[in-house]
Design an enzyme around this catalytic site. Structure first.
Site, PDB file in Angstrom:
ATOM      1  N   TYR A  67       0.857  -1.279   0.294  1.00  0.00           N
ATOM      2  CA  TYR A  67       0.132   0.141   0.253  1.00  0.00           C
ATOM      3  C   TYR A  67       0.647   1.317   0.242  1.00  0.00           C
ATOM      4  O   TYR A  67       0.278   2.149  -0.653  1.00  0.00           O
ATOM      5  CB  TYR A  67      -1.142  -0.551   1.319  1.00  0.00           C
ATOM      6  N   VAL A 103      -9.039   5.150  -3.433  1.00  0.00           N
ATOM      7  CA  VAL A 103      -8.414   5.678  -2.371  1.00  0.00           C
ATOM      8  C   VAL A 103      -8.128   6.575  -2.673  1.00  0.00           C
ATOM      9  O   VAL A 103      -7.198   6.990  -1.541  1.00  0.00           O
ATOM     10  CB  VAL A 103      -8.188   4.058  -1.617  1.00  0.00           C
ATOM     11  N   HIS A 119     -14.561   3.411  -0.642  1.00  0.00           N
ATOM     12  CA  HIS A 119     -13.452   1.927  -0.129  1.00  0.00           C
ATOM     13  C   HIS A 119     -12.227   2.898   0.876  1.00  0.00           C
ATOM     14  O   HIS A 119     -11.235   2.192   0.743  1.00  0.00           O
ATOM     15  CB  HIS A 119     -12.938   1.828  -1.104  1.00  0.00           C
ATOM     16  N   CYS A 127      -4.902   2.986  13.663  1.00  0.00           N
ATOM     17  CA  CYS A 127      -4.910   1.547  14.299  1.00  0.00           C
ATOM     18  C   CYS A 127      -5.373   0.476  13.879  1.00  0.00           C
ATOM     19  O   CYS A 127      -6.600   0.418  14.165  1.00  0.00           O
ATOM     20  CB  CYS A 127      -4.557   1.993  15.784  1.00  0.00           C
ATOM     21  N   CYS A 155       0.976   2.478  16.625  1.00  0.00           N
ATOM     22  CA  CYS A 155       0.024   3.418  17.111  1.00  0.00           C
ATOM     23  C   CYS A 155       0.802   3.869  17.836  1.00  0.00           C
ATOM     24  O   CYS A 155       0.772   3.126  19.294  1.00  0.00           O
ATOM     25  CB  CYS A 155      -1.068   2.545  17.163  1.00  0.00           C
ATOM     26  N   CYS A 158      -1.765   2.957  21.742  1.00  0.00           N
ATOM     27  CA  CYS A 158      -1.735   1.541  22.235  1.00  0.00           C
ATOM     28  C   CYS A 158      -0.671   0.482  21.954  1.00  0.00           C
ATOM     29  O   CYS A 158      -0.414  -1.109  21.798  1.00  0.00           O
ATOM     30  CB  CYS A 158      -3.188   0.781  21.882  1.00  0.00           C
ATOM     31  N   SER A 197     -15.437  -0.880 -13.311  1.00  0.00           N
ATOM     32  CA  SER A 197     -16.555  -2.105 -13.877  1.00  0.00           C
ATOM     33  C   SER A 197     -17.324  -2.396 -13.107  1.00  0.00           C
ATOM     34  O   SER A 197     -18.419  -3.912 -13.549  1.00  0.00           O
ATOM     35  CB  SER A 197     -15.402  -3.821 -13.256  1.00  0.00           C
TER      36      SER A 197
END
Ligand code: OAD
Length: 259
Positions: A67, A103, A119, A127, A155, A158, A197
């Protein structure tokens, strides 16, 4: 392109327009689509290993690196004539709702506002454990590197692994965004479906909702598919060519486009 003259007239008369976009609208910016033969991401990569919560649990470095590769491609790209034309269209109609499955942030960079991202967004990671938003550093794009593994950031709240802010297979769409998108489709006069599509649900229902609610639907795609259930126009071609032409025809605009 020769348009059925009813279409520019309908666009001029429309009070509420929805534009619904998919990966094809960003293709001319150099962002790969998912399902185009050879170049589509899902013809080159295994979605099950990259785009599910289990994939992230199994191999967070592979998923985060993939990503980040896509985000770097995005940072190095620019909106194209289709993004600019959609932003321009909003100036000509009383109300325009822009719904995207993408995105990327190319619509926003072309000037569109309040974009409904069904999306999620590559720019808004969070996180995996506690859902806290994570702020990406304002760094210049690195050289996009396909296949580079990268440890996800942690994160600050946490210590959990940070995940991409996109909707993965098997996950629900963000409810407020989906509700707003479905309501806009059910209440519009005209919907332009651009570069999708139409196979991924529930997003794919959006043009059908508009048609069944009595709106006209326009399909802009080099390989367009009509739903065959109502008042539809099929405009075969590249979004970056067809949309500016449609705007010129409907509103007598100067060459639609940005910079
Ligand atoms: P697809 O890759 O499935 O479809 C892209 C569509 O764009 C195809 O119909 C192409 O013919 C068309 N196309 C290609 N170039 C174009 C151009 N220059 N102008 C206009 N159309 C063009 O992408 P999506 O329909 O967006 O989901 O895919 C839907 C979802 O599947 C994505 O949001 C993603 C993916 O898995 C998630 O990430 C959750």
């Amino acid at each position: 392109m020769k348009f059925d003259q009813a279409l520019p007239a309908q666009l001029r008369a429309a009070q509420r327009v929805v534009v619904f976009t998919g990966a094809g609208v960003s293709a001319e910016s150099g962002i790969p689509t998912f399902r185009d033969a050879l170049t589509g991401l899902w013809s080159r990569f295994d979605a099950a290993r990259l785009a599910t919560p289990d994939a992230f649990i199994d191999d967070p470095e592979l998923v985060w690196g993939w990503y980040e590769w896509r985000r770097m491609q995005l940072l190095a790209s620019q909106p194209n004539l289709a993004h600019w034309a959609i932003a321009q269209l909003a100036q000509h109609v009383p109300k325009l709702t822009l719904i995207t499955q993408n995105v990327d942030d190319l619509h926003e960079r072309a000037g569109s506002t309040k974009v409904l991202h069904l999306h999620g967004s590559l720019q808004q990671p969070r996180c995996f454990d506690c859902n806290e938003d994570y702020s990406l550093p304002d760094a210049a794009p690195q050289e996009p590197a396909e296949g580079r593994r990268l440890a996800p950031p942690r994160c600050s709240l946490c210590g959990g692994a940070v995940r991409p802010g996109v909707v993965w297979f098997g996950e629900s769409l963000p409810v407020p965004v989906m509700d707003a998108a479905f309501a806009a489709a059910a209440n519009c006069d005209l919907l332009l479906s651009v570069g999708t599509s139409g196979v991924v649900h529930p997003a794919a229902q959006i043009p059908e909702i508009a048609l069944r609610s009595g709106a006209g639907v326009v399909h802009v795609n080099p390989e367009p598919k009509a739903l065959g259930i109502g008042r539809e126009w099929v405009l075969p071609g590249l979004a970056g060519q067809v949309l500016p032409e449609l705007l010129r025809e409907a509103f007598n605009t100067a060459k639609a486009g940005g910079k």
